[in-house]
Scaffold this active site. Structure first.
Site, PDB file in Angstrom:
ATOM      1  N   HIS A  86      -5.077  48.067  30.337  1.00 58.92           N
ATOM      2  CA  HIS A  86      -4.518  46.741  30.104  1.00 58.92           C
ATOM      3  C   HIS A  86      -3.096  46.679  30.675  1.00 58.92           C
ATOM      4  O   HIS A  86      -2.332  47.631  30.561  1.00 58.92           O
ATOM      5  CB  HIS A  86      -4.459  46.511  28.585  1.00 58.92           C
ATOM      6  CG  HIS A  86      -4.178  45.099  28.197  1.00 58.92           C
ATOM      7  ND1 HIS A  86      -5.175  44.184  27.962  1.00 58.92           N
ATOM      8  CD2 HIS A  86      -3.010  44.441  28.008  1.00 58.92           C
ATOM      9  CE1 HIS A  86      -4.645  43.023  27.630  1.00 58.92           C
ATOM     10  NE2 HIS A  86      -3.327  43.148  27.648  1.00 58.92           N
ATOM     11  N   SER A 102      -4.215  38.359  29.489  1.00 56.51           N
ATOM     12  CA  SER A 102      -4.137  38.752  28.089  1.00 56.51           C
ATOM     13  C   SER A 102      -3.976  37.525  27.187  1.00 56.51           C
ATOM     14  O   SER A 102      -4.840  36.659  27.169  1.00 56.51           O
ATOM     15  CB  SER A 102      -2.995  39.767  27.903  1.00 56.51           C
ATOM     16  OG  SER A 102      -3.107  40.446  26.682  1.00 56.51           O
ATOM     17  N   ASP A 155      -9.727  49.325  28.531  1.00 57.00           N
ATOM     18  CA  ASP A 155      -8.956  48.307  27.822  1.00 57.00           C
ATOM     19  C   ASP A 155      -9.696  47.850  26.569  1.00 57.00           C
ATOM     20  O   ASP A 155     -10.894  47.557  26.618  1.00 57.00           O
ATOM     21  CB  ASP A 155      -8.732  47.122  28.786  1.00 57.00           C
ATOM     22  CG  ASP A 155      -7.958  45.971  28.179  1.00 57.00           C
ATOM     23  OD1 ASP A 155      -7.390  46.132  27.091  1.00 57.00           O
ATOM     24  OD2 ASP A 155      -7.921  44.906  28.816  1.00 57.00           O
TER      25      ASP A 155
END
Length: 319
Positions: free
Chosen positions: A291, A172, A261
């Site tokens: 995610h 991320s 996601d």
């Protein structure tokens, strides 16, 4: 939160459904509903509950990387599995945790760092970079550059050798830091980008499609962004890596994406941009997950196993 609206189009993995059911039963709240301090505590509690533990024989050492910006230095944890003894030159893998640049810490990715050090095998460096809102953009980017430079000059100190390759990775927000390091520093040997947020503009179909998907909602990404960066800086190529002008000569990339996601399509776009410039890039999309699964192998046993095996194999190939 419910998956019902997504089920006609996607098959939700049972590990994903059970994860969010357990979170709901425990009364865990979304970050945008609490204070920054509570969000950070919740992030650690979530990892304690779902990351699990793993067998690991080797050394785990703490270091502090000297930095002009940080009086006490930047804390790192270095994992060196006993399997590194079998390598002439074990690779060094510098890892940046996720958390939207606001939450997250070394503790939350401790289990996966042990897994990669054992299975690749390699020396893993787990970085405690500064977080917003106390330290807004580009503070964590400066920390990432500082640590990787130091690692490249101190391979022997951390259990590698001068000939050891150096790779970067992260999930991320940490994936964006890893991607940016490759643009800013020469001689990085490989990059592992796990659902990276390489475009803070977020103008992608998946961002719209999964705006209310449990795991990472639009409200959460807005909350993170507002705490991290000024609106005017979002299109700075050092903030949104995909806007960099030159991609030539970047190291081979492995992209691990989650099917359900917001970040999925920007991951695909970055992959395509790398390939257009002749960079070797491969993608592995994990079906039926959202995610945030990657650092939680205690719960996402099947999904993480497949993704982690890809990462260890990729590190091995680039060692």
């Amino acid at each position: 939160m419910s998956f019902d609206k997504f089920k006609p189009k996607y098959k939700i993995h049972e590990e994903t459904e059970s994860y969010f059911k357990l979170r709901a039963e425990a009364g865990m709240k979304s970050y945008d509903q609490v204070t920054v301090e509570e969000a950070r505590e919740g992030n650690i509690a979530n990892a304690k509950r779902f990351a699990g533990t793993t067998e690991f024989e080797g050394t785990v050492k703490e270091f502090s990387v000297p930095s002009k910006q940080c009086i006490d230095g930047i804390p790192i944890t270095v994992y060196r599995s006993k399997h590194c003894d079998l390598c002439v030159a074990p690779s060094v893998f510098v890892y940046f945790h996720g958390g939207g640049n606001v939450v997250g810490c070394r503790q939350t990715v401790d289990t996966i760092c042990r897994i990669f050090s054992r299975d690749a095998p390699c020396v893993v460096v787990n970085v405690e970079y500064r977080l917003a809102p106390e330290h807004r953009w580009p503070s964590n980017h400066e920390d990432a550059i500082c640590v990787v430079r130091w690692v490249k000059m101190n391979k022997g100190l951390i259990g590698a050798v001068n000939e050891s390759t150096v790779g970067v990775g992260g999930d991320s927000a940490g994936g964006r830091l890893a991607a940016m390091v490759c643009h800013d520093l020469p001689e990085i040997n490989y990059q592992v980008l796990v659902y990276p947020s390489v475009d803070l503009r977020r103008n992608y179909k998946s961002a719209e499609e999964f705006a209310e998907m449990p795991g990472l909602t639009k409200k959460m990404t807005d909350w993170f962004r507002e705490k991290y960066i000024d609106e005017a800086d979002i299109t700075n190529p050092k903030a949104s890596t995909i806007l960099q002008k030159n991609f030539k000569g970047l190291p081979p990339a492995l992209m691990i994406l989650a099917e359900l996601d917001q970040n999925r399509d920007q991951g695909y776009a970055y992959h395509e941009k790398l390939k257009e410039e002749g960079v070797k890039s491969q993608i592995f999309t994990v079906k039926g997950v959202t995610h945030g699964f990657f650092h939680l192998p205690g719960h996402f046993k099947e999904c993480c196993l497949r993704a982690h095996e890809k990462v260890s194999k990729f590190i091995k190939a680039n060692s």
